[in-house]
Design an enzyme around this catalytic site. Structure first.
Site, PDB file in Angstrom:
ATOM      1  N   ARG A 140       0.820  -1.212   0.000  1.00 13.95           N
ATOM      2  CA  ARG A 140       0.000   0.000   0.000  1.00 13.95           C
ATOM      3  C   ARG A 140       0.858   1.267   0.000  1.00 13.95           C
ATOM      4  O   ARG A 140       0.345   2.371  -0.032  1.00 13.95           O
ATOM      5  CB  ARG A 140      -0.934   0.031   1.216  1.00 13.95           C
ATOM      6  CG  ARG A 140      -1.635  -1.267   1.406  1.00 13.95           C
ATOM      7  CD  ARG A 140      -3.068  -1.123   1.897  1.00 13.95           C
ATOM      8  NE  ARG A 140      -3.736  -2.400   1.740  1.00 13.95           N
ATOM      9  CZ  ARG A 140      -4.544  -2.724   0.742  1.00 13.95           C
ATOM     10  NH1 ARG A 140      -4.852  -1.833  -0.175  1.00 13.95           N
ATOM     11  NH2 ARG A 140      -5.084  -3.914   0.678  1.00 13.95           N
ATOM     12  N   HIS A 176       4.755  -9.415  -7.057  1.00 17.95           N
ATOM     13  CA  HIS A 176       3.514  -8.637  -7.196  1.00 17.95           C
ATOM     14  C   HIS A 176       3.803  -7.159  -6.955  1.00 17.95           C
ATOM     15  O   HIS A 176       4.402  -6.797  -5.949  1.00 17.95           O
ATOM     16  CB  HIS A 176       2.475  -9.155  -6.195  1.00 17.95           C
ATOM     17  CG  HIS A 176       1.058  -8.793  -6.525  1.00 17.95           C
ATOM     18  ND1 HIS A 176       0.639  -7.492  -6.685  1.00 17.95           N
ATOM     19  CD2 HIS A 176      -0.034  -9.561  -6.743  1.00 17.95           C
ATOM     20  CE1 HIS A 176      -0.660  -7.487  -6.981  1.00 17.95           C
ATOM     21  NE2 HIS A 176      -1.098  -8.729  -7.021  1.00 17.95           N
ATOM     22  N   TYR A 180      -0.490  -2.519  -4.731  1.00 11.96           N
ATOM     23  CA  TYR A 180      -1.872  -2.249  -5.165  1.00 11.96           C
ATOM     24  C   TYR A 180      -2.062  -0.790  -5.563  1.00 11.96           C
ATOM     25  O   TYR A 180      -2.983  -0.459  -6.302  1.00 11.96           O
ATOM     26  CB  TYR A 180      -2.848  -2.554  -4.018  1.00 11.96           C
ATOM     27  CG  TYR A 180      -2.900  -4.003  -3.622  1.00 11.96           C
ATOM     28  CD1 TYR A 180      -2.972  -5.009  -4.584  1.00 11.96           C
ATOM     29  CD2 TYR A 180      -2.907  -4.372  -2.282  1.00 11.96           C
ATOM     30  CE1 TYR A 180      -3.037  -6.335  -4.220  1.00 11.96           C
ATOM     31  CE2 TYR A 180      -2.974  -5.703  -1.903  1.00 11.96           C
ATOM     32  CZ  TYR A 180      -3.037  -6.684  -2.876  1.00 11.96           C
ATOM     33  OH  TYR A 180      -3.103  -7.991  -2.509  1.00 11.96           O
ATOM     34  N   HIS A 236      -1.793  -5.298 -11.235  1.00  9.22           N
ATOM     35  CA  HIS A 236      -3.188  -5.023 -11.557  1.00  9.22           C
ATOM     36  C   HIS A 236      -3.177  -3.917 -12.595  1.00  9.22           C
ATOM     37  O   HIS A 236      -2.626  -2.843 -12.330  1.00  9.22           O
ATOM     38  CB  HIS A 236      -3.944  -4.567 -10.309  1.00  9.22           C
ATOM     39  CG  HIS A 236      -4.016  -5.613  -9.243  1.00  9.22           C
ATOM     40  ND1 HIS A 236      -4.644  -5.400  -8.031  1.00  9.22           N
ATOM     41  CD2 HIS A 236      -3.554  -6.886  -9.200  1.00  9.22           C
ATOM     42  CE1 HIS A 236      -4.562  -6.506  -7.302  1.00  9.22           C
ATOM     43  NE2 HIS A 236      -3.893  -7.413  -7.976  1.00  9.22           N
ATOM     44  N   GLU A 286      -2.717  -8.979 -14.523  1.00 12.09           N
ATOM     45  CA  GLU A 286      -3.597  -9.885 -13.780  1.00 12.09           C
ATOM     46  C   GLU A 286      -5.034  -9.724 -14.271  1.00 12.09           C
ATOM     47  O   GLU A 286      -5.500  -8.606 -14.508  1.00 12.09           O
ATOM     48  CB  GLU A 286      -3.499  -9.582 -12.274  1.00 12.09           C
ATOM     49  CG  GLU A 286      -4.336 -10.537 -11.440  1.00 12.09           C
ATOM     50  CD  GLU A 286      -3.980 -10.535  -9.951  1.00 12.09           C
ATOM     51  OE1 GLU A 286      -2.957  -9.930  -9.567  1.00 12.09           O
ATOM     52  OE2 GLU A 286      -4.741 -11.148  -9.184  1.00 12.09           O
ATOM     53  N   ASP A 306      -6.340 -15.115 -12.124  1.00 12.48           N
ATOM     54  CA  ASP A 306      -6.718 -15.268 -10.720  1.00 12.48           C
ATOM     55  C   ASP A 306      -8.107 -15.908 -10.670  1.00 12.48           C
ATOM     56  O   ASP A 306      -9.074 -15.368 -11.233  1.00 12.48           O
ATOM     57  CB  ASP A 306      -6.719 -13.871 -10.065  1.00 12.48           C
ATOM     58  CG  ASP A 306      -6.985 -13.903  -8.573  1.00 12.48           C
ATOM     59  OD1 ASP A 306      -7.977 -14.547  -8.160  1.00 12.48           O
ATOM     60  OD2 ASP A 306      -6.232 -13.271  -7.821  1.00 12.48           O
ATOM     61  N   HIS A 346     -10.838 -13.761  -9.162  1.00 12.17           N
ATOM     62  CA  HIS A 346     -11.179 -12.613 -10.016  1.00 12.17           C
ATOM     63  C   HIS A 346     -11.999 -13.029 -11.242  1.00 12.17           C
ATOM     64  O   HIS A 346     -12.991 -12.378 -11.559  1.00 12.17           O
ATOM     65  CB  HIS A 346      -9.910 -11.893 -10.468  1.00 12.17           C
ATOM     66  CG  HIS A 346      -9.104 -11.317  -9.339  1.00 12.17           C
ATOM     67  ND1 HIS A 346      -7.930 -10.643  -9.536  1.00 12.17           N
ATOM     68  CD2 HIS A 346      -9.315 -11.305  -7.999  1.00 12.17           C
ATOM     69  CE1 HIS A 346      -7.442 -10.258  -8.362  1.00 12.17           C
ATOM     70  NE2 HIS A 346      -8.263 -10.645  -7.419  1.00 12.17           N
ATOM     71  N   HIS A 404      -3.242 -17.386  -9.999  1.00  6.71           N
ATOM     72  CA  HIS A 404      -3.512 -17.088  -8.590  1.00  6.71           C
ATOM     73  C   HIS A 404      -4.683 -17.969  -8.177  1.00  6.71           C
ATOM     74  O   HIS A 404      -5.730 -17.934  -8.826  1.00  6.71           O
ATOM     75  CB  HIS A 404      -3.887 -15.618  -8.401  1.00  6.71           C
ATOM     76  CG  HIS A 404      -2.713 -14.699  -8.420  1.00  6.71           C
ATOM     77  ND1 HIS A 404      -2.846 -13.327  -8.422  1.00  6.71           N
ATOM     78  CD2 HIS A 404      -1.382 -14.953  -8.406  1.00  6.71           C
ATOM     79  CE1 HIS A 404      -1.636 -12.776  -8.420  1.00  6.71           C
ATOM     80  NE2 HIS A 404      -0.731 -13.740  -8.416  1.00  6.71           N
ATOM     81  N   ASP A 418     -14.239  -9.368  -5.723  1.00  4.48           N
ATOM     82  CA  ASP A 418     -12.825  -9.576  -5.373  1.00  4.48           C
ATOM     83  C   ASP A 418     -12.561  -9.611  -3.866  1.00  4.48           C
ATOM     84  O   ASP A 418     -11.898  -8.729  -3.327  1.00  4.48           O
ATOM     85  CB  ASP A 418     -11.938  -8.514  -6.052  1.00  4.48           C
ATOM     86  CG  ASP A 418     -10.443  -8.775  -5.820  1.00  4.48           C
ATOM     87  OD1 ASP A 418     -10.096  -9.807  -5.207  1.00  4.48           O
ATOM     88  OD2 ASP A 418      -9.642  -7.931  -6.259  1.00  4.48           O
ATOM     89  N   HIS A 435     -11.079 -12.667  -1.398  1.00  2.00           N
ATOM     90  CA  HIS A 435     -10.568 -14.037  -1.442  1.00  2.00           C
ATOM     91  C   HIS A 435     -11.020 -14.839  -0.233  1.00  2.00           C
ATOM     92  O   HIS A 435     -11.038 -14.320   0.881  1.00  2.00           O
ATOM     93  CB  HIS A 435      -9.039 -14.050  -1.482  1.00  2.00           C
ATOM     94  CG  HIS A 435      -8.456 -13.276  -2.626  1.00  2.00           C
ATOM     95  ND1 HIS A 435      -7.115 -13.196  -2.861  1.00  2.00           N
ATOM     96  CD2 HIS A 435      -9.045 -12.552  -3.614  1.00  2.00           C
ATOM     97  CE1 HIS A 435      -6.888 -12.466  -3.936  1.00  2.00           C
ATOM     98  NE2 HIS A 435      -8.051 -12.050  -4.409  1.00  2.00           N
ATOM     99  N   GLU A 455      -3.371 -16.951  -2.611  1.00  4.10           N
ATOM    100  CA  GLU A 455      -3.466 -15.625  -1.970  1.00  4.10           C
ATOM    101  C   GLU A 455      -4.666 -15.638  -1.042  1.00  4.10           C
ATOM    102  O   GLU A 455      -5.476 -14.719  -1.025  1.00  4.10           O
ATOM    103  CB  GLU A 455      -3.662 -14.532  -3.019  1.00  4.10           C
ATOM    104  CG  GLU A 455      -2.592 -14.421  -4.064  1.00  4.10           C
ATOM    105  CD  GLU A 455      -2.977 -13.416  -5.142  1.00  4.10           C
ATOM    106  OE1 GLU A 455      -4.039 -13.579  -5.782  1.00  4.10           O
ATOM    107  OE2 GLU A 455      -2.224 -12.457  -5.323  1.00  4.10           O
TER     108      GLU A 455
HETATM  109 ZN    ZN Z   1      -7.901 -10.283  -5.507  1.00  2.00          ZN
HETATM  110 FE    FE Z   2      -4.506 -12.233  -7.443  1.00  2.00          FE
HETATM  111 FE    FE Z   3      -3.219  -9.321  -7.404  1.00  2.00          FE
END
Ligand code: ZN
Ligand code: FE
Ligand code: FE
Length: 282
Positions: free
Chosen positions: A37, A73, A76, A113, A148, A182, A185, A217, A230, A232, A262
């Site tokens: 973040r 990754h 975000y 992303h 992704e 993913d 997703h 993912h 979204d 998980h 994840e």
């Molecule tokens: Zn996600």
């Molecule tokens: Fe993912």
């Molecule tokens: Fe991701």
């Protein structure tokens, strides 16, 4: 051979992640290139990177499962199609810096992303994402950048395979770009991987090309099919379920791809999920 791993904390460096992955029975893993973040990245310790590379090579030689590529990754907060110039500049700086740092671990993947266009429109979003990739990706780099597949929440780009295909179409260094699918997703985006996995993979092949698919993912979903949410869930505890996920990771068209969990777990939970998925037979 299944390549299974999960998202590790990079707080203690590369070699520590490799050791933890081996303890969990993993033979690939993911990590954030920096605070997911936030902004600033720690300096790379080249010796630590070398230690991870030899740990992975020796693990294979010592009879442990050989490793698939690692799947780093991006944070975000990286959004190349923000309406704010400073956010777009951060995306630029961050990806350029991350890819330079990934050169210490050559031959792996860097997943991000694609972004949220925040009302500027999908076409404009795709254009800005493509521009970023063309500014940053070089023919010399040893990392493949992965887009992704997203759930299509809010103004997210990448909820439809067509959007990913359009980005890839515009990227000049075609051998440096790929996709990470993913499960949570795509399910939330409305691709029926439970009832029609063959159809979804055929559609992906037609629109993007299965050759572009480099990583997976593996997540269950807290929300129903097509919800564009979204969130998980642990494997077997969500709306996708263990059977559909077991069939997914064992699908012949997805053989050999790194599968990254994840799910909301700590070490023990990930170790259990890896064991459960290795034991799963279709
Ligand atoms: Zn996600
Ligand atoms: Fe993912
Ligand atoms: Fe991701």
């Amino acid at each position: 051979m299944l390549y299974l791993g999960y998202h590790l904390s990079s707080a203690n460096g590369f070699e520590a992640m490799g050791k933890e992955a081996l303890l969990a029975g993993a033979n690939t893993f993911a990590f954030f290139t920096r605070n997911p973040r936030g902004g600033k990245a720690k300096d790379i310790d080249p010796d630590d990177a070398k230690a991870l590379i030899s740990l992975i090579l020796n693990a294979g030689a010592a009879g442990a499962l050989p490793f698939a590529p690692l799947v780093a990754h991006a944070p975000y907060t990286l959004n190349p199609c923000s309406d704010k110039a400073n956010v777009r500049e951060f995306a630029h700086m961050c990806m350029a810096d991350d890819l330079q740092r990934m050169e210490y671990l050559p031959g792996n993947y860097y997943n991000f992303h694609p972004g949220s266009h925040v009302g500027q429109g999908i076409e404009r979003g795709i254009e800005m994402i493509t521009n970023l990739l063309n500014d940053i990706i070089t023919p010399e780099q040893n990392t493949i950048v992965l887009l992704e597949t997203m759930s299509g929440k809010g103004s997210e780009v990448g909820g439809r395979f067509e959007e990913l295909a359009q980005i890839i179409d515009g990227v000049q260094c075609k051998d440096k770009i790929g996709v990470c699918m993913d499960t949570c997703h795509v399910h939330d985006a409305g691709y029926d991987i439970i009832g029609d996995l063959d159809g979804v993979l055929e559609e992906f092949d037609r629109v993007v090309g299965l050759g572009r698919l480099r990583a997976l993912h593996i997540n269950d979903s807290k929300n129903p099919f097509g919800s564009h949410k979204d969130r998980h869930a642990c494997i077997g505890e969500g709306s996708i379920g263990l059977d559909a996920i077991g069939r997914f990771i064992n699908h012949p068209k997805l053989a050999g791809l790194p599968c990254i969990l994840e799910t909301p777990n700590e070490f023990e939970g990930y170790k259990r999920e890896i064991e459960m998925l290795r034991a799963y037979s279709v």
